[in-house]
Design a protein around this motif. Sequence first.
Motif, PDB file in Angstrom:
ATOM      1  N   PRO A 136       0.838  -1.212   0.000  1.00  0.00           N
ATOM      2  CA  PRO A 136       0.000   0.000   0.000  1.00  0.00           C
ATOM      3  C   PRO A 136       0.873   1.263   0.000  1.00  0.00           C
ATOM      4  CG  PRO A 136       0.059  -0.981   2.188  1.00  0.00           C
ATOM      5  CD  PRO A 136       0.772  -1.933   1.283  1.00  0.00           C
ATOM      6  N   THR A 137       1.289   1.682  -1.177  1.00  0.00           N
ATOM      7  CA  THR A 137       2.278   2.763  -1.307  1.00  0.00           C
ATOM      8  C   THR A 137       1.780   4.105  -0.775  1.00  0.00           C
ATOM      9  OG1 THR A 137       1.540   3.083  -3.593  1.00  0.00           O
ATOM     10  CG2 THR A 137       3.457   1.684  -3.249  1.00  0.00           C
ATOM     11  N   GLU A 138       0.497   4.385  -0.921  1.00  0.00           N
ATOM     12  CA  GLU A 138      -0.025   5.674  -0.447  1.00  0.00           C
ATOM     13  C   GLU A 138       0.167   5.803   1.066  1.00  0.00           C
ATOM     14  OE1 GLU A 138      -4.168   8.297  -0.455  1.00  0.00           O
ATOM     15  OE2 GLU A 138      -3.986   6.526  -1.745  1.00  0.00           O
ATOM     16  N   VAL A 175       6.612   7.691   5.278  1.00  0.00           N
ATOM     17  CA  VAL A 175       7.963   8.134   4.906  1.00  0.00           C
ATOM     18  C   VAL A 175       8.085   9.645   5.048  1.00  0.00           C
ATOM     19  CG1 VAL A 175       9.593   8.369   2.984  1.00  0.00           C
ATOM     20  CG2 VAL A 175       8.460   6.185   3.392  1.00  0.00           C
ATOM     21  N   SER A 176       7.045  10.372   4.660  1.00  0.00           N
ATOM     22  CA  SER A 176       7.081  11.834   4.756  1.00  0.00           C
ATOM     23  C   SER A 176       7.177  12.287   6.208  1.00  0.00           C
ATOM     24  CB  SER A 176       5.840  12.442   4.091  1.00  0.00           C
ATOM     25  OG  SER A 176       4.658  12.108   4.814  1.00  0.00           O
ATOM     26  N   LYS A 177       6.555  11.528   7.117  1.00  0.00           N
ATOM     27  CA  LYS A 177       6.653  11.863   8.539  1.00  0.00           C
ATOM     28  C   LYS A 177       8.069  11.640   9.050  1.00  0.00           C
ATOM     29  CE  LYS A 177       1.797  10.800   9.523  1.00  0.00           C
ATOM     30  NZ  LYS A 177       0.842   9.913  10.235  1.00  0.00           N
ATOM     31  N   ILE A 178       8.686  10.546   8.603  1.00  0.00           N
ATOM     32  CA  ILE A 178      10.072  10.272   8.989  1.00  0.00           C
ATOM     33  C   ILE A 178      10.990  11.341   8.430  1.00  0.00           C
ATOM     34  CG2 ILE A 178      11.997   8.658   8.723  1.00  0.00           C
ATOM     35  CD1 ILE A 178       9.956   6.396   8.665  1.00  0.00           C
ATOM     36  N   ALA A 179      10.741  11.762   7.176  1.00  0.00           N
ATOM     37  CA  ALA A 179      11.553  12.795   6.539  1.00  0.00           C
ATOM     38  C   ALA A 179      11.424  14.117   7.291  1.00  0.00           C
ATOM     39  CB  ALA A 179      11.129  12.969   5.088  1.00  0.00           C
ATOM     40  N   MET A 227       7.034  -0.596   6.839  1.00  0.00           N
ATOM     41  CA  MET A 227       7.881   0.566   6.576  1.00  0.00           C
ATOM     42  C   MET A 227       9.313   0.139   6.288  1.00  0.00           C
ATOM     43  SD  MET A 227       6.800   3.597   6.369  1.00  0.00           S
ATOM     44  CE  MET A 227       8.447   4.262   6.561  1.00  0.00           C
ATOM     45  N   VAL A 228       9.852  -0.745   7.104  1.00  0.00           N
ATOM     46  CA  VAL A 228      11.231  -1.216   6.910  1.00  0.00           C
ATOM     47  C   VAL A 228      11.348  -1.942   5.577  1.00  0.00           C
ATOM     48  CG1 VAL A 228      13.037  -2.746   7.778  1.00  0.00           C
ATOM     49  CG2 VAL A 228      11.718  -1.354   9.378  1.00  0.00           C
ATOM     50  N   GLY A 229      10.423  -2.845   5.285  1.00  0.00           N
ATOM     51  CA  GLY A 229      10.450  -3.579   4.024  1.00  0.00           C
ATOM     52  C   GLY A 229      10.340  -2.663   2.819  1.00  0.00           C
ATOM     53  N   TYR A 230       9.464  -1.663   2.926  1.00  0.00           N
ATOM     54  CA  TYR A 230       9.250  -0.702   1.832  1.00  0.00           C
ATOM     55  C   TYR A 230      10.498   0.132   1.571  1.00  0.00           C
ATOM     56  CZ  TYR A 230       6.974   3.076  -0.806  1.00  0.00           C
ATOM     57  OH  TYR A 230       6.624   4.000  -1.768  1.00  0.00           O
ATOM     58  N   LEU A 231      11.110   0.621   2.647  1.00  0.00           N
ATOM     59  CA  LEU A 231      12.309   1.442   2.503  1.00  0.00           C
ATOM     60  C   LEU A 231      13.473   0.625   1.942  1.00  0.00           C
ATOM     61  CD1 LEU A 231      12.136   3.535   5.798  1.00  0.00           C
ATOM     62  CD2 LEU A 231      11.846   4.383   3.460  1.00  0.00           C
TER      63      LEU A 231
END
Length: 203
Positions: free
Chosen positions: A38-40, A46-50, A102-106
């Motif tokens: 689920p990329t959205e 990711v934007s929150k981490i950034a 999140m880890v897998g996606y990154l």
Amino acid sequence: MFTRAGLLLAWKEIRPYFIFSIMLFFAGMVIGGNPNAPTEFLNDQVSKIASISGSIQQSDTPEMTAFLLITVNNIVASLMAMGMGIIAGLMPIYTLIANGMMVGYLLAGFSASGENVFQLVVKGLLPHGILEMSAVFLACAFGIRFGMTLIGGVFGSAFGKKEPWSPFVRTATGAVPALIVIVSLLLLGAVVESTITYWLMKS
């Protein structure tokens, strides 16, 4: 509560949930690393981490800022997963799967862009991740057990089971020393992440 026998009993009862928590996290990693992830949702995370990373980079004291932000974020998230697990264990299950995704996606994204994923894991994840994720697994394990023993207590009372709330009470008692372990691991993990990991990733 803090006796050797009490701690061993608490660990014996929580160990299956701890193992289950690890399995959920790695299942999340598989989902996150899949092309159909689920990329959205993940891009939003990711934007929150950034945003957090940007605050650290812009700070006059990035190491201290990183330590404070990481510590507060991790402790709040872990305690919420632990306490809110009382609602059928849903919050810790969500936390584990979402973090794994999140880890897998990154990692999948870094791999697709040609990054050295092995080096990234060794330098950027393992130094602090072992400590922080151990704390998260323990917090979520207690959260899931809280939910399961609460359900058991409710149904046990309804059907006249003898001492239906004993598992719940034992879980609550064991959670006290577990909280000390969780916070200690998260503090140590934040120190490592804001210093060793920070320096390794800059080099």
